[in-house]
Design a protein around this motif. Structure first.
Motif, mmCIF file in Angstrom:
data_model
loop_
_atom_site.group_PDB
_atom_site.id
_atom_site.type_symbol
_atom_site.label_atom_id
_atom_site.label_comp_id
_atom_site.label_asym_id
_atom_site.label_seq_id
_atom_site.Cartn_x
_atom_site.Cartn_y
_atom_site.Cartn_z
ATOM 1 N N GLY A 112 3.302 10.482 5.519
ATOM 2 C CA GLY A 112 1.888 10.815 5.319
ATOM 3 C C GLY A 112 1.591 12.276 5.571
ATOM 4 O O GLY A 112 0.831 12.908 4.824
ATOM 5 N N PHE B 181 1.849 1.869 -3.537
ATOM 6 C CA PHE B 181 0.693 2.393 -4.266
ATOM 7 C C PHE B 181 0.487 3.875 -3.956
ATOM 8 O O PHE B 181 0.179 4.680 -4.853
ATOM 9 N N ALA B 182 0.655 4.263 -2.700
ATOM 10 C CA ALA B 182 0.517 5.674 -2.327
ATOM 11 C C ALA B 182 1.591 6.522 -2.986
ATOM 12 O O ALA B 182 1.325 7.654 -3.428
ATOM 13 N N LEU C 171 -4.879 12.054 -1.374
ATOM 14 C CA LEU C 171 -5.305 10.657 -1.246
ATOM 15 C C LEU C 171 -4.128 9.757 -0.896
ATOM 16 O O LEU C 171 -4.270 8.820 -0.099
ATOM 17 N N ALA C 172 -2.960 10.026 -1.467
ATOM 18 C CA ALA C 172 -1.767 9.249 -1.122
ATOM 19 C C ALA C 172 -1.415 9.409 0.353
ATOM 20 O O ALA C 172 -1.064 8.435 1.035
ATOM 21 N N VAL D 78 -3.504 10.098 2.791
ATOM 22 C CA VAL D 78 -4.527 9.393 3.581
ATOM 23 C C VAL D 78 -4.252 7.892 3.592
ATOM 24 O O VAL D 78 -4.417 7.220 4.625
ATOM 25 N N VAL D 79 -3.815 7.335 2.459
ATOM 26 C CA VAL D 79 -3.513 5.900 2.388
ATOM 27 C C VAL D 79 -2.360 5.556 3.333
ATOM 28 O O VAL D 79 -2.424 4.564 4.085
ATOM 29 N N VAL D 80 -1.302 6.339 3.315
ATOM 30 C CA VAL D 80 -0.142 6.068 4.185
ATOM 31 C C VAL D 80 -0.533 6.158 5.654
ATOM 32 O O VAL D 80 -0.231 5.254 6.454
ATOM 33 N N LEU E 48 0.526 7.125 -6.522
ATOM 34 C CA LEU E 48 -0.501 8.172 -6.567
ATOM 35 C C LEU E 48 0.110 9.554 -6.429
ATOM 36 O O LEU E 48 -0.272 10.499 -7.126
ATOM 37 N N PRO F 3 0.819 -1.227 0.000
ATOM 38 C CA PRO F 3 0.000 0.000 0.000
ATOM 39 C C PRO F 3 0.846 1.267 0.000
ATOM 40 O O PRO F 3 0.427 2.288 -0.567
ATOM 41 N N GLY G 230 -3.530 5.989 6.953
ATOM 42 C CA GLY G 230 -4.555 5.003 7.286
ATOM 43 C C GLY G 230 -3.967 3.630 7.575
ATOM 44 O O GLY G 230 -4.317 2.983 8.583
ATOM 45 N N PHE G 231 -3.058 3.162 6.737
ATOM 46 C CA PHE G 231 -2.455 1.845 6.965
ATOM 47 C C PHE G 231 -1.510 1.860 8.158
ATOM 48 O O PHE G 231 -1.357 0.841 8.846
#
Length: 210
Positions: free
Chosen positions: A123, A61-62, A80-81, A83-85, A65, A58, A87-88
């Motif tokens: 993040g 993937f971030a 969004l990138a 938030v992904v970092v 993005l 993930p 969040g995980f």
């Protein structure tokens, strides 16, 4: 322009920190790449995961993005990138806290390591980059004063405002018709119109009797 440059630098720095974090120690000296991605949803175990199936996926993937967002100057993709970092990372902390009973921070290599700090920092940098970026600018459409329309008009051929042989100002539709030619008519003669009794023919001429 300057805001986009500064925001892009922050976003790229955050993406680099996020991708690098799984190769650092996350908890009790265990690297982030050793945690399987599915363990974040089922529970942390002591098994070691392969690189492609680890928490690195993930974060990679971030980073992708963020890279696309920088190229396209899209604040949404960069945010969004981030938030992904984050969040995980938070999800990992919740699962580790459930498995260990509590989370500790220690300077002797026990507890949370610098890999978690790199993930959090990456993040936050991504979110800051999205806030700093101004995004894609909108061009202003200006009309050239010398521009003339090329589509057909009702009064003339294309590209003109009126027919080339159009007359001058049209008369008002209620104006009366003006005659173009006049005739001289003599005024009526009262004696010819109303002769006296016994006079014949009209006009005082003789009757023709001797």
């Amino acid at each position: 322009m300057i805001r986009n440059v500064v925001g892009s630098v922050l976003a790229l720095a955050g993406a680099t920190a996020a991708v690098w974090s799984p190769f650092r120690a996350w908890y009790d000296g265990r690297h982030g790449r050793d945690y399987a991605l599915d363990e974040l949803f089922t529970g942390i175990t002591g098994t070691t995961s392969d690189l492609l199936g680890s928490i690195l996926l993930p974060f990679a993937f971030a980073a992708l993005l963020a890279l696309v967002g920088v190229v396209l100057r899209s604040r949404l993709l960069v945010a969004l990138a981030g938030v992904v970092v984050l969040g995980f990372t938070v999800l990992w902390m919740v699962r580790v806290g459930q498995a260990e009973g509590s989370l500790v921070v220690s300077g002797d290599g026990r507890g949370l390591g610098d890999g978690v700090a790199n993930a959090f920092g990456g993040g936050i940098l991504l979110l800051l980059g999205a806030l700093v970026m101004s995004g894609r600018g909108h061009r202003e459409h200006r009309i050239d004063p010398a521009y003339r329309p090329t589509h057909p008009t009702l009064d003339g051929p294309p590209g003109t405002d009126a027919a080339p042989d159009a007359p001058g100002p049209h008369p008002h539709p209620s104006a009366p018709y003006a005659a173009t030619q006049t005739f001289d008519v003599p005024p009526p003669d009262p004696e010819r119109e109303n002769p006296p009794p016994g006079a014949w023919p009209p006009g005082g001429g003789s009757s023709g009797r001797s």
